[in-house]
Design a protein around this motif. Structure first.
Motif, PDB file in Angstrom:
ATOM      1  N   ARG A 351       0.853  -1.066  -0.030  1.00 30.78           N
ATOM      2  CA  ARG A 351       0.045   0.087   0.026  1.00 30.78           C
ATOM      3  C   ARG A 351       0.941   1.239   0.195  1.00 30.78           C
ATOM      4  NH1 ARG A 351      -5.341  -1.239  -1.103  1.00 30.78           N
ATOM      5  NH2 ARG A 351      -5.980  -3.181  -0.059  1.00 30.78           N
ATOM      6  N   PHE A 352       0.727   2.187  -0.922  1.00 33.24           N
ATOM      7  CA  PHE A 352       1.460   3.368  -1.253  1.00 33.24           C
ATOM      8  C   PHE A 352       0.682   4.245  -0.502  1.00 33.24           C
ATOM      9  CE2 PHE A 352       4.042   0.861  -4.007  1.00 33.24           C
ATOM     10  CZ  PHE A 352       5.046   1.132  -4.083  1.00 33.24           C
ATOM     11  N   PRO A 353       1.265   5.415   0.141  1.00 32.63           N
ATOM     12  CA  PRO A 353       0.507   6.389   0.943  1.00 32.63           C
ATOM     13  C   PRO A 353      -0.175   7.279   0.000  1.00 32.63           C
ATOM     14  CG  PRO A 353       2.849   6.643   1.339  1.00 32.63           C
ATOM     15  CD  PRO A 353       2.864   5.347   0.684  1.00 32.63           C
ATOM     16  N   ASP A 354       0.651   7.543  -1.212  1.00 38.37           N
ATOM     17  CA  ASP A 354       0.010   8.675  -1.942  1.00 38.37           C
ATOM     18  C   ASP A 354      -0.623   8.344  -3.388  1.00 38.37           C
ATOM     19  OD1 ASP A 354       0.496  10.696  -0.030  1.00 38.37           O
ATOM     20  OD2 ASP A 354       2.814  10.621  -0.566  1.00 38.37           O
ATOM     21  N   THR A 355      -0.596   7.163  -3.360  1.00 40.06           N
ATOM     22  CA  THR A 355      -1.249   6.558  -4.660  1.00 40.06           C
ATOM     23  C   THR A 355      -2.680   7.042  -5.020  1.00 40.06           C
ATOM     24  OG1 THR A 355      -0.015   4.197  -4.443  1.00 40.06           O
ATOM     25  CG2 THR A 355      -2.014   4.482  -6.033  1.00 40.06           C
ATOM     26  N   PRO A 356      -2.804   7.615  -5.906  1.00 45.21           N
ATOM     27  CA  PRO A 356      -4.120   8.174  -6.680  1.00 45.21           C
ATOM     28  C   PRO A 356      -5.112   7.177  -6.638  1.00 45.21           C
ATOM     29  CG  PRO A 356      -2.482   9.277  -7.989  1.00 45.21           C
ATOM     30  CD  PRO A 356      -1.989   7.973  -7.154  1.00 45.21           C
ATOM     31  N   PRO A 357      -6.427   7.442  -6.580  1.00 46.29           N
ATOM     32  CA  PRO A 357      -7.503   6.336  -6.530  1.00 46.29           C
ATOM     33  C   PRO A 357      -7.632   5.682  -7.930  1.00 46.29           C
ATOM     34  CG  PRO A 357      -8.379   8.661  -5.524  1.00 46.29           C
ATOM     35  CD  PRO A 357      -7.051   8.905  -6.168  1.00 46.29           C
ATOM     36  N   PHE A 358      -7.223   6.259  -8.879  1.00 44.38           N
ATOM     37  CA  PHE A 358      -7.214   5.524 -10.241  1.00 44.38           C
ATOM     38  C   PHE A 358      -6.121   4.644 -10.483  1.00 44.38           C
ATOM     39  CE2 PHE A 358      -6.109   4.700 -14.633  1.00 44.38           C
ATOM     40  CZ  PHE A 358      -7.408   4.317 -15.177  1.00 44.38           C
ATOM     41  N   GLU A 359      -5.018   5.018  -9.966  1.00 41.39           N
ATOM     42  CA  GLU A 359      -3.911   4.181 -10.008  1.00 41.39           C
ATOM     43  C   GLU A 359      -3.924   2.827  -9.116  1.00 41.39           C
ATOM     44  OE1 GLU A 359      -4.031   7.234 -10.613  1.00 41.39           O
ATOM     45  OE2 GLU A 359      -2.264   7.549 -12.276  1.00 41.39           O
ATOM     46  N   GLN A 360      -4.547   3.119  -7.809  1.00 38.99           N
ATOM     47  CA  GLN A 360      -4.991   2.120  -6.895  1.00 38.99           C
ATOM     48  C   GLN A 360      -5.772   1.040  -7.397  1.00 38.99           C
ATOM     49  OE1 GLN A 360      -3.284   1.710  -3.844  1.00 38.99           O
ATOM     50  NE2 GLN A 360      -4.455  -0.089  -3.904  1.00 38.99           N
ATOM     51  N   ARG A 361      -6.983   1.470  -8.075  1.00 34.17           N
ATOM     52  CA  ARG A 361      -7.818   0.344  -8.656  1.00 34.17           C
ATOM     53  C   ARG A 361      -7.198  -0.170  -9.853  1.00 34.17           C
ATOM     54  NH1 ARG A 361     -12.270  -0.612  -5.334  1.00 34.17           N
ATOM     55  NH2 ARG A 361     -13.542   1.113  -4.992  1.00 34.17           N
ATOM     56  N   ALA A 362      -6.396   0.120 -10.344  1.00 36.51           N
ATOM     57  CA  ALA A 362      -5.568  -0.224 -11.530  1.00 36.51           C
ATOM     58  C   ALA A 362      -4.683  -1.256 -11.188  1.00 36.51           C
ATOM     59  CB  ALA A 362      -4.934   0.754 -12.645  1.00 36.51           C
ATOM     60  N   LEU A 363      -3.990  -0.983 -10.220  1.00 36.05           N
ATOM     61  CA  LEU A 363      -2.991  -2.013  -9.309  1.00 36.05           C
ATOM     62  C   LEU A 363      -4.015  -2.992  -9.070  1.00 36.05           C
ATOM     63  CD1 LEU A 363      -0.585   0.361  -7.627  1.00 36.05           C
ATOM     64  CD2 LEU A 363      -0.103  -1.383  -9.499  1.00 36.05           C
ATOM     65  N   GLU A 364      -5.008  -2.755  -8.254  1.00 39.45           N
ATOM     66  CA  GLU A 364      -5.792  -4.130  -7.747  1.00 39.45           C
ATOM     67  C   GLU A 364      -6.263  -4.974  -8.760  1.00 39.45           C
ATOM     68  OE1 GLU A 364      -8.845  -1.786  -5.623  1.00 39.45           O
ATOM     69  OE2 GLU A 364      -7.570  -1.257  -3.849  1.00 39.45           O
ATOM     70  N   ALA A 365      -6.707  -4.232  -9.880  1.00 38.75           N
ATOM     71  CA  ALA A 365      -7.165  -4.978 -11.293  1.00 38.75           C
ATOM     72  C   ALA A 365      -5.942  -5.770 -11.551  1.00 38.75           C
ATOM     73  CB  ALA A 365      -7.653  -4.071 -12.031  1.00 38.75           C
ATOM     74  N   GLU A 366      -4.958  -5.230 -11.595  1.00 41.63           N
ATOM     75  CA  GLU A 366      -3.898  -6.104 -12.295  1.00 41.63           C
ATOM     76  C   GLU A 366      -3.546  -7.263 -11.280  1.00 41.63           C
ATOM     77  OE1 GLU A 366       0.780  -5.558 -13.760  1.00 41.63           O
ATOM     78  OE2 GLU A 366      -0.278  -3.848 -12.845  1.00 41.63           O
ATOM     79  N   LEU A 367      -3.469  -7.133 -10.001  1.00 46.21           N
ATOM     80  CA  LEU A 367      -3.183  -8.286  -9.242  1.00 46.21           C
ATOM     81  C   LEU A 367      -4.429  -9.210  -9.367  1.00 46.21           C
ATOM     82  CD1 LEU A 367      -1.565  -9.363  -7.064  1.00 46.21           C
ATOM     83  CD2 LEU A 367      -2.827  -8.112  -5.398  1.00 46.21           C
ATOM     84  N   ASP A 368      -5.509  -8.957  -9.482  1.00 43.51           N
ATOM     85  CA  ASP A 368      -6.503  -9.701  -9.447  1.00 43.51           C
ATOM     86  C   ASP A 368      -6.505 -10.484 -10.869  1.00 43.51           C
ATOM     87  OD1 ASP A 368      -9.265 -10.647  -9.063  1.00 43.51           O
ATOM     88  OD2 ASP A 368      -9.780  -9.870 -10.766  1.00 43.51           O
ATOM     89  N   TYR A 369      -5.850  -9.984 -12.091  1.00 42.69           N
ATOM     90  CA  TYR A 369      -5.584 -10.718 -13.350  1.00 42.69           C
ATOM     91  C   TYR A 369      -4.620 -11.506 -13.284  1.00 42.69           C
ATOM     92  CZ  TYR A 369      -3.278 -11.464 -17.623  1.00 42.69           C
ATOM     93  OH  TYR A 369      -2.687 -12.226 -18.664  1.00 42.69           O
ATOM     94  N   VAL A 370      -3.502 -11.203 -12.612  1.00 46.54           N
ATOM     95  CA  VAL A 370      -2.367 -12.125 -12.397  1.00 46.54           C
ATOM     96  C   VAL A 370      -2.570 -13.289 -11.663  1.00 46.54           C
ATOM     97  CG1 VAL A 370      -0.019 -12.311 -11.190  1.00 46.54           C
ATOM     98  CG2 VAL A 370      -0.480 -10.161 -12.543  1.00 46.54           C
TER      99      VAL A 370
END
Length: 391
Positions: A351-370
């Protein structure tokens, strides 16, 4: 004193290189600033790729590793309470990793060097390297108040991130790349059985956690913490309580707690210095690169560097310049792939403290895909067990 190769640093990379050269009949001296006990007291990772295990066999120090090391054919990713197993062996044609503490590996290397009566100088202070841009490099050091000088053909800088070797290179000859992460890993070592037979990498709303191990009776746990945290503020009770909040019910049921043997906070960074050869000075291991520990690549990268360097020096004394001429190129190609993997895993699981909401959702989607994709799981498995050498 005159030797063929002067190795600066008696960590695993310097000791492995010393073993490879000794087996080839090449005279090498190792200089280490600290005492043997201090070197053995460093608490480091212990997940070895198969290519690292093979290298230790080549160096003649793999016997105890095979007897006591723990082969792992998979890892588990715990994402928001749900486990996903990455079948390392099944996805890579049978490859695996071996859990064997760096302290034990270092001990094996030290003992092998002692048995063979090879030259090592501990507590070598104020080491200086010079004339490495000529055919006659020199190393000097202070021991018991007396200044000694060593003439050699080559210098191997295995002396770590803060060592003298990289610092001795002219600034305009070096290019560095760095990514500093806004958190660290709080680690606890305990004489307790592991919570799981395979490592668990956990991502939760409270941050990252790792359940690792050194043996069947010794465990190593990590928590992502802000860089502002101080280790003295973390009692054992507080650590175990926070770890429980980042794990699932199955892990908590199996978790055995106990007093810590060691606790420390390690900041995370990615770092690469290019090139890795300067005349007859070669950088290897942490002297040239640092990876965040997420991908278990630090020790393995150091071992691959000295594998390449050891073979290059053996080729040189056999009459070929190709190995030393291509040393930096060969190492950096492998290093950058490992840097990419470690950076990628760090971004996905923390969890990065300053990740914007869009990037956070994108990272969660990438991990879900992986974790749900055969291609994604294969990518993790291939990189985790270690990519093949491209000699």
């Amino acid at each position: 004193m005159r030797v063929q190769v002067a190795i600066i640093g008696a960590g695993p990379s310097g000791l492995i290189l010393g073993q490879l050269l000794a087996k080839a009949g090449i005279d090498a001296l190792i200089l280490e600033a600290q005492t043997p006990d201090y070197v053995l007291g460093r608490i480091r990772a212990g997940v070895l790729e198969q290519v690292c295990v093979d290298l230790l066999d080549e160096a003649g120090v793999g016997e105890r590793l095979h007897a006591e090391g723990l082969p792992h054919q998979g890892i588990e990713l715990l994402v928001d309470g749900t486990r996903h197993r990455i079948d390392l062996a099944g996805l890579t044609g049978g490859k695996q990793v071996t859990v064997y503490g760096q302290t034990e590996l270092t001990r094996d290397l030290m003992e092998a060097r002692t048995r063979a009566a090879l030259k090592t100088v501990y507590e070598a202070k104020e080491v200086m390297v010079s004339d490495f841009d000529t055919d006659h490099p020199r190393v000097s050091y202070l021991k018991d108040g007396v200044r000694h000088e060593v003439e050699c053909d080559f210098i191997a800088g295995c002396d770590g991130y803060h060592g003298v070797c990289r610092a001795s290179v002219p600034k305009d000859a070096l290019r560095t790349f760095e990514r500093v992460y806004p958190f660290g890993w709080l680690g606890l070592l305990s004489d307790t059985p592991p919570v799981n037979h395979e490592l668990i990498y956990a991502k939760s709303e409270r941050g990252f956690a790792l359940c690792s191990q050194r043996s069947l009776t010794r465990s190593r746990y990590y928590l992502q913490v802000p860089l502002s945290e101080k280790v003295e503020d973390w009692s054992d009770e507080r650590f175990w309580g926070e770890l429980r909040q980042r794990l699932d019910g199955r892990a908590n049921d199996a978790l055995v707690t106990g007093p810590s043997l060691e606790k420390s906070i390690a900041p995370l960074r990615s770092f690469v210095a290019e090139p890795m050869r300067f005349g007859r000075l070669f950088l290897a291991g942490d002297a040239a690169h640092i990876v965040p520990p997420t991908g278990a690549k630090g020790l393995n990268l150091a071992a691959s560097d000295v594998r390449t360097l050891g073979h290059a020096l053996i080729e040189f004394y056999g009459g070929s310049l190709e190995g030393i001429d291509r040393y930096s190129e060969r190492c950096l190609r492998r290093i950058w792939k490992a840097e990419r993997f470690s950076w990628w895993m760090t971004n996905l699981l923390h969890r990065f403290p300053d990740t914007p909401p869009f990037e956070q959702r994108a990272l969660e989607a990438e991990l879900d895909y992986v974790v749900h994709s055969l291609a994604g799981r294969t990518t993790i498995a291939e990189n985790y067990v270690g990519l093949p050498f491209e000699d």
